[in-house]
Scaffold this active site. Structure first.
Site, PDB file in Angstrom:
ATOM      1  N   HIS A  17      41.593 -20.232  77.435  1.00 40.22           N
ATOM      2  CA  HIS A  17      42.482 -21.125  77.435  1.00 40.22           C
ATOM      3  C   HIS A  17      43.132 -21.682  78.054  1.00 40.22           C
ATOM      4  CE1 HIS A  17      42.146 -21.884  73.209  1.00 40.22           C
ATOM      5  NE2 HIS A  17      43.050 -20.684  73.401  1.00 40.22           N
TER       6      HIS A  17
ATOM      7  N   HIS B 228      39.394 -21.144  68.157  1.00 41.02           N
ATOM      8  CA  HIS B 228      40.234 -22.299  69.053  1.00 41.02           C
ATOM      9  C   HIS B 228      39.429 -22.788  70.165  1.00 41.02           C
ATOM     10  CE1 HIS B 228      43.643 -19.570  67.700  1.00 41.02           C
ATOM     11  NE2 HIS B 228      44.426 -20.588  67.986  1.00 41.02           N
TER      12      HIS B 228
ATOM     13  N   ASP C 201      35.001 -18.839  69.272  1.00 46.60           N
ATOM     14  CA  ASP C 201      36.643 -18.233  68.661  1.00 46.60           C
ATOM     15  C   ASP C 201      36.534 -19.696  67.882  1.00 46.60           C
ATOM     16  OD1 ASP C 201      39.100 -18.264  69.349  1.00 46.60           O
ATOM     17  OD2 ASP C 201      38.921 -17.574  70.374  1.00 46.60           O
TER      18      ASP C 201
ATOM     19  N   ASP D  81      39.233 -14.375  66.066  1.00 45.52           N
ATOM     20  CA  ASP D  81      39.683 -14.891  65.159  1.00 45.52           C
ATOM     21  C   ASP D  81      39.421 -15.841  64.616  1.00 45.52           C
ATOM     22  OD1 ASP D  81      39.350 -16.068  66.908  1.00 45.52           O
ATOM     23  OD2 ASP D  81      41.229 -16.767  67.931  1.00 45.52           O
TER      24      ASP D  81
END
Length: 510
Positions: free
Chosen positions: A158, A195, A193, A281
């Site tokens: 990120h 995200h 991931d 995750d």
């Protein structure tokens, strides 16, 4: 690659072998200090999970020299971090401390430092450690002496050029890809991931030398980007793929879309190297996640990418139920090595974390899968249609292969670790020389994605180009602005302080 495997379900790793029996030359980067860094009480991100992973690898016997080369990374220098990040941002990370941050309110706001990305003791050293490991792993792949390189402390996807985001401060992935581009004409980045891999996508949004493919939860969910219509811009158009998914996706559904898309990507793009971000995750039961992948289903992505026999960099990422993270990355290390690991965990210093089942396998739950076959088929057809419009990236001049030598140990007598030099890596730039042309040409447009306006996405006749959709930029008050979930599971095992484990009340998987 075995093309017949492209439609296989996500549970195929249940078989007694890893499918591809051919051994790979694997190197693994680990710094014993990484588990000591601590984001703060109650924060979901716990670097201690990397130390737990390492302990499992040790007790499974995977750290033996006959299995893989184990390396302690050199810390990345400030000038190395500035190959992507801005000088003032790196200088801030280097200088700020928990004691001095109170007088730097404006800088904290400017660089997005706050609850998600707090200032903690050793922050800059932590960034140097995980970034140095990822770049060192890329150097090893460039040398051609290893087929797979692993850094489970990396994958912090990120971080932006001039700001922290989503528990990430330095984007080690971008730095590693820039290193790989010194040798390889094209690099493929895949993100599993939960995200969206927004920082990596943004960095390479306007180039065709890097293709980014992200499989992620989309909607009112951090970071709020990753629309299927975000396909790249200018020379990067169609070199950005986003696969938006809904809650509860299971192994079979995930592989039904992952394998056809990645098979076509490999056929059309023909990358010289692949970077796979293995954020855990997306596993079932994650403290912040809402997918329903088993450990074997998650590892099927690693197994599939291994089968192409293209230089492969495996990185960590998210993952907030740490007993699941450690088991997942241990299992995936075994997959990389072609080793079948016994289900019953060997006794280790963190054995109590893994009860009551003490199994290597992370099981899926019975949660509802909100991804219908029709939805997944539509997404797949949309992505494959974009891939059909691809043109191969233009050729670039290849650099002469770097002679292989051992990565040197850090010089402990040198007081400033930021001045240590790694003669084995051409990644380290001379402080008095300008950035090389290839790196400069790739990074000078970083940030363009954010600056694209509606007028810039119209053609010369004023017609809007809807295919060049710009995803939402989440604001601080948006639902997806914080990566930390408002609720957590009382049964989640967490770390209160470095090396001191306890059960954290009030935290639970979705």
């Amino acid at each position: 690659m075995d093309p017949s495997s492209a439609g296989a379900g996500g549970n195929s790793l249940a078989s007694a072998s890893c499918g591809d029996a051919q051994k790979r030359r694997v190197c693994y980067f680990y710094d014993p200090e990484v588990g000591n860094y601590y984001y703060g009480q109650g924060h979901p991100m716990k670097p201690h999970r990397v130390r737990m992973t390492h302990a499992l690898l040790a007790h499974y016997g995977l750290l033996a020299p006959a299995k893989m080369e184990v390396l302690r990374p050199l810390p990345a220098r400030g000038i190395d971090l500035c190959r992507f990040h801005s000088d003032d941002y790196v200088a801030f990370l280097r200088a700020v401390t928990p004691e001095t941050q109170l007088g730097q309110v404006r800088a904290l706001r400017r660089f997005n430092i706050g609850p998600d990305c707090p200032v903690f003791d050793g922050l800059y050293a932590y960034c140097q450690t995980y970034a140095g490991a990822s770049v060192g792993a890329a150097v090893k792949l460039n040398h051609g002496t290893h087929d797979i390189a692993i850094n489970w402390s990396g994958g912090l996807h990120h971080a932006k050029k001039s700001e922290a985001s989503g528990f990430c401060y330095v984007n080690d992935i971008v730095l590693a890809i820039l290193e790989l581009l010194k040798l390889h004409e094209r690099v493929l980045y895949i993100d599993i991931d939960i995200h969206h891999g927004d920082g990596v996508e943004e960095a390479f949004y306007t180039t065709n030398r890097v293709m980014t493919v992200s499989f992620h939860k989309f909607g009112d969910y951090f970071p709020g980007t990753g629309d299927i219509r975000d396909i790249g811009y200018s020379e990067g158009k169609y070199y950005c793929l986003n696969v938006p998914l809904d809650d509860g996706i299971d192994d079979d559904s995930y592989q039904s879309i992952f394998k056809p898309i990645i098979s076509k990507v490999m056929e059309m793009y023909r990358p010289g190297a692949v970077v796979l971000q293995c954020g855990a995750d997306s596993l079932s039961g994650d403290r912040l996640g809402c997918f329903n992948l088993s450990g074997k289903g998650h590892a099927e992505c690693v197994k599939f990418m291994r089968s192409f026999n293209v230089p492969l960099l495996l990185l960590g990422g998210g993952g907030y139920t740490i007993r699941n993270v450690a088991r997942c990355w241990c299992y995936e290390t075994g997959v990389a090595l072609g080793e079948e690991l016994q289900e019953k965990l060997p006794y280790n210093e963190y054995y109590e974390y893994f009860g009551p089942e003490y199994s290597l396998y992370v099981a899926a739950s019975n949660m509802e899968n909100r991804n219908t076959n029709k939805q997944l088929e539509e997404i797949k057809c949309n992505i494959l249609d974009n891939l059909s419009k691809l043109q191969h990236a233009p050729s670039v001049q290849f650099q002469e292969r770097i002679p292989e030598t051992k990565l040197p140990e850090p010089d402990e007598d040198q007081e400033d670790p930021d001045e240590r030099h790694d003669p084995d890596s051409d990644m380290v730039l001379d402080d008095h020389k300008p950035t090389g042309h290839s790196a400069r040409s790739l990074i000078h447009n970083i940030g363009v994605k954010r600056e694209i306006t509606e007028t810039e996405t119209k053609d010369q006749h004023g017609k809007r180009l809807t295919t060049e959709h710009k995803g939402p930029e989440p604001m601080a008050e948006d639902l997806g602005s914080s990566k930390q979930a408002p609720t957590a599971d009382a049964n989640a095992v967490a770390v209160n302080a470095p090396g001191n484990a306890r059960n954290e009340p009030g935290s639970s998987p979705k």
